[in-house]
Design an enzyme around this catalytic site. Structure first.
Site, PDB file in Angstrom:
ATOM      1  N   SER A  27       0.831  -1.208   0.000  1.00 53.24           N
ATOM      2  CA  SER A  27       0.000   0.000   0.000  1.00 53.24           C
ATOM      3  C   SER A  27       0.863   1.255   0.000  1.00 53.24           C
ATOM      4  O   SER A  27       0.586   2.225  -0.719  1.00 53.24           O
ATOM      5  CB  SER A  27      -0.892   0.022   1.243  1.00 53.24           C
ATOM      6  OG  SER A  27      -1.839  -1.004   1.181  1.00 53.24           O
ATOM      7  N   ARG A 129     -13.854  -7.144 -10.459  1.00 50.78           N
ATOM      8  CA  ARG A 129     -14.042  -6.490  -9.151  1.00 50.78           C
ATOM      9  C   ARG A 129     -14.838  -5.181  -9.282  1.00 50.78           C
ATOM     10  O   ARG A 129     -14.770  -4.515 -10.315  1.00 50.78           O
ATOM     11  CB  ARG A 129     -12.675  -6.252  -8.486  1.00 50.78           C
ATOM     12  CG  ARG A 129     -11.960  -7.574  -8.212  1.00 50.78           C
ATOM     13  CD  ARG A 129     -10.627  -7.369  -7.552  1.00 50.78           C
ATOM     14  NE  ARG A 129     -10.775  -6.800  -6.220  1.00 50.78           N
ATOM     15  CZ  ARG A 129      -9.755  -6.429  -5.464  1.00 50.78           C
ATOM     16  NH1 ARG A 129      -8.524  -6.560  -5.921  1.00 50.78           N
ATOM     17  NH2 ARG A 129      -9.958  -5.935  -4.271  1.00 50.78           N
ATOM     18  N   ASP A 322      -6.779  -7.533   5.138  1.00 51.56           N
ATOM     19  CA  ASP A 322      -6.025  -8.402   4.217  1.00 51.56           C
ATOM     20  C   ASP A 322      -5.455  -9.633   4.910  1.00 51.56           C
ATOM     21  O   ASP A 322      -4.883 -10.501   4.258  1.00 51.56           O
ATOM     22  CB  ASP A 322      -4.888  -7.611   3.574  1.00 51.56           C
ATOM     23  CG  ASP A 322      -5.408  -6.601   2.555  1.00 51.56           C
ATOM     24  OD1 ASP A 322      -6.539  -6.768   2.078  1.00 51.56           O
ATOM     25  OD2 ASP A 322      -4.670  -5.649   2.250  1.00 51.56           O
ATOM     26  N   LYS A 349     -12.453  -9.135  -2.715  1.00 52.76           N
ATOM     27  CA  LYS A 349     -10.995  -8.968  -2.791  1.00 52.76           C
ATOM     28  C   LYS A 349     -10.492  -9.690  -4.057  1.00 52.76           C
ATOM     29  O   LYS A 349     -11.257  -9.956  -4.963  1.00 52.76           O
ATOM     30  CB  LYS A 349     -10.330  -9.495  -1.525  1.00 52.76           C
ATOM     31  CG  LYS A 349     -10.721  -8.719  -0.267  1.00 52.76           C
ATOM     32  CD  LYS A 349     -10.213  -7.294  -0.321  1.00 52.76           C
ATOM     33  CE  LYS A 349     -10.660  -6.475   0.865  1.00 52.76           C
ATOM     34  NZ  LYS A 349     -10.355  -5.051   0.705  1.00 52.76           N
ATOM     35  N   ARG A 395      -2.910 -14.160  -1.367  1.00 50.08           N
ATOM     36  CA  ARG A 395      -2.990 -14.341   0.081  1.00 50.08           C
ATOM     37  C   ARG A 395      -3.599 -15.705   0.453  1.00 50.08           C
ATOM     38  O   ARG A 395      -3.287 -16.255   1.504  1.00 50.08           O
ATOM     39  CB  ARG A 395      -3.757 -13.184   0.721  1.00 50.08           C
ATOM     40  CG  ARG A 395      -3.080 -11.839   0.479  1.00 50.08           C
ATOM     41  CD  ARG A 395      -3.488 -10.790   1.475  1.00 50.08           C
ATOM     42  NE  ARG A 395      -3.269  -9.439   0.964  1.00 50.08           N
ATOM     43  CZ  ARG A 395      -2.089  -8.818   0.919  1.00 50.08           C
ATOM     44  NH1 ARG A 395      -0.992  -9.426   1.342  1.00 50.08           N
ATOM     45  NH2 ARG A 395      -1.994  -7.586   0.440  1.00 50.08           N
TER      46      ARG A 395
HETATM   47  C1  S3P Z   1      -5.675  -1.154   0.191  1.00 51.29           C
HETATM   48  C2  S3P Z   1      -6.896  -1.124   0.788  1.00 51.29           C
HETATM   49  C3  S3P Z   1      -7.704  -2.334   1.058  1.00 51.29           C
HETATM   50  C4  S3P Z   1      -6.848  -3.591   0.964  1.00 51.29           C
HETATM   51  C5  S3P Z   1      -5.973  -3.598  -0.236  1.00 51.29           C
HETATM   52  C6  S3P Z   1      -5.030  -2.412  -0.214  1.00 51.29           C
HETATM   53  C7  S3P Z   1      -4.970   0.118  -0.045  1.00 51.29           C
HETATM   54  O1  S3P Z   1      -8.717  -2.427   0.077  1.00 51.29           O
HETATM   55  O2  S3P Z   1      -7.683  -4.728   0.978  1.00 51.29           O
HETATM   56  O3  S3P Z   1      -5.206  -4.784  -0.294  1.00 51.29           O
HETATM   57  O4  S3P Z   1      -3.748   0.092  -0.359  1.00 51.29           O
HETATM   58  O5  S3P Z   1      -5.606   1.175   0.070  1.00 51.29           O
HETATM   59  P1  S3P Z   1     -10.169  -1.724   0.276  1.00 51.29           P
HETATM   60  O6  S3P Z   1      -9.989  -0.276   0.139  1.00 51.29           O
HETATM   61  O7  S3P Z   1     -10.992  -2.313  -0.839  1.00 51.29           O
HETATM   62  O8  S3P Z   1     -10.629  -2.143   1.627  1.00 51.29           O
END
Ligand code: S3P
Length: 442
Positions: A27, A129, A322, A349, A395
């Site tokens: 992230s 998605r 996650d 996801k 994952r």
């Molecule tokens: C992320 C936010 C999450 C997470 C993803 C990374 C991010 O998703 O599941 O792996 O980097 O902002 P969501 O915003 O859909 O919850």
């Protein structure tokens, strides 16, 4: 090569010992590249994740005309576009973001009001998605973004005049949606204000501040005014707690394990896995706590412990979103029942993580009950082993690899190529601390 051609074969048993630094936070790496690309001046990013998701963001930045050099030690030097904006090459581009939800959703926000037209797409998993969660608020800000009839990518962004501000309450706890709106807000007229139903990862907010951009966080609200300019800076990316999570679970469930994970990001909006494992009885200690690049990091020591099932508190769900595939393996190895509710987001996801994990656990002899927004796992039954379909979800693959530590028979995990999206070198890292895993090319 088809992704399904890569399999992990895990031999039962093993103990996790020693120490390991998992790769950089996914992230944070995406955000570092995107913000450096629009900043004024030259930024350097150290320990940026070389996973294919982040490489998709990096390739998109280059396609948009940003020069990114690779310096010795893997440091990335990004020459920001600053006030000049994207190069002429940016117009009409078709960007392929592979498997990366963070790339497509954040870029959609970043590009929606930049006066360019382009198309954002990805692989078959990404194109399944939901994208209206970002295109709806961005459209309300004045963007023009076409999706498929199902609300999925490809996303066609049309050239529009300047976006306007918005006050928007997120319908779901999503850092990607929050970030897309904040990034669109940078070039909008007036103020954007995002209200979260529950706290989610705040890396965008922290990093905007690092790049010198004023942003206000008050309770559930987050606000910024458009029209400012980010200033280049140097960012060091902490090790990814989401990658460390597999080892936190593995070392907890494998008797006699004692493992230290170094320099892991322990941002309080990401550390739900530590709280939940401790609630289950895990032996986890933090040391060398410090801050890098505006993010807290620590070394995490985990020793094997007898785990017990828990009711997962609703407030912890977004903070561990996650990590549930790994946590479900911990729950299967715990005595008693673990109950997760309020986690319908897991169904959208990289795969439907409730169903796919339930199928894998059931195939391994673990009784589970699937709920629309969660799962009930009856722990303490022997984990048989056998074939697991990861559905191309990194994952899921890594979670079941850890299950091999306690399985009765070898575990054969299919469709593992996407492990490289978040954890390139997973197999070598896991072998180095004691997991008996091999890659097979089917
Ligand atoms: C992320 C936010 C999450 C997470 C993803 C990374 C991010 O998703 O599941 O792996 O980097 O902002 P969501 O915003 O859909 O919850």
């Amino acid at each position: 090569m088809l992704s399904s051609a890569i399999q992990f074969h895990v031999q039962p048993g093993g103990v996790l010992t020693g120490s390991l630094q998992v790769p950089g936070d996914k992230s944070i790496s995406h955000r570092a590249l995107m913000l450096a690309a629009i900043a004024e001046g030259t930024s350097r990013i150290t320990d940026c994740l070389p996973g294919t998701d982040v490489l998709a963001t990096l390739a998109a930045m280059r396609a948009l005309g940003i020069t990114i050099d690779r310096l010795p030690g893997g440091v990335l030097q990004v020459h920001g576009a600053g006030s000049q904006g994207w190069g002429v090459r940016a117009h009409g581009l078709a960007l392929n973001l592979g498997n990366s939800g963070t790339s497509i959703r954040l870029l959609c926000g970043l590009l929606a009001g930049q006066g360019i037209a382009c198309t954002l797409s990805g692989d078959r998993y990404l194109c399944a998605r939901p994208m209206r969660r970002v295109t709806d608020p961005l459209t309300r800000m004045g963007a023009q973004i076409a999706t498929t009839a199902a609300g999925t990518a490809p996303l066609q962004i049309s050239l529009v005049q300047r976006l306007s501000g918005i006050r928007y309450t997120l319908p779901m706890a999503s850092a990607q949606v929050k970030s897309a709106i904040l990034l669109a807000g940078l070039s909008a007229e007036g103020e954007v204000c995002v209200i979260e139903p529950a706290p989610t990862r705040d890396h965008t907010e922290r990093m905007l501040r690092r790049f010198g951009y004023p942003i206000v966080q008050q309770g559930t609200e987050c606000r910024l005014r458009g029209g400012g300019q980010l200033q280049a800076c140097d960012i060091q990316v902490p090790a990814d707690i989401s990658s460390a999570a597999f080892f936190l679970v593995g070392a907890s469930i494998a008797a006699r394990s004692d493992l230290t994970l170094r320099r892991v990001g322990v941002n309080p909006t990401r550390d739900g896995v530590i709280h939940l494992l401790r609630m289950m009885g895990a032996d986890i200690t933090l040391s060398n706590q410090t801050e890098v690049g505006g993010e807290p990091v620590a070394d995490i020591r985990v020793r094997a412990a007898a785990l017990h099932g828990i009711q997962i508190p609703a407030a912890q769900v977004p903070l561990a979103i996650d990590e549930f595939p790994a946590l479900f393996i911990a729950a299967a190895c715990a005595t008693g029942t673990t109950v997760l509710r309020g986690a319908a987001e897991l169904r959208v996801k990289e795969s439907d993580r409730i169903q796919v994990m339930a199928d894998g656990l059931q195939a391994s002899g673990v009784p589970v009950q699937v709920l629309p927004d969660g799962i009930v796992i009856q722990g303490g039954h022997p984990l048989r082993g056998g074939p697991i379909n990861s559905h191309g979800d990194h994952r899921i693959a890594m979670a079941f690899a850890m299950a091999g530590l306690v399985a009765q028979e070898p575990i054969l995990i299919d469709d593992c190529a996407n492990v490289d999206t978040s954890f390139p070198g997973f197999v070598a890292s896991a072998q180095s601390v004691g997991l008996q895993v091999e890659v097979q090319h089917a």
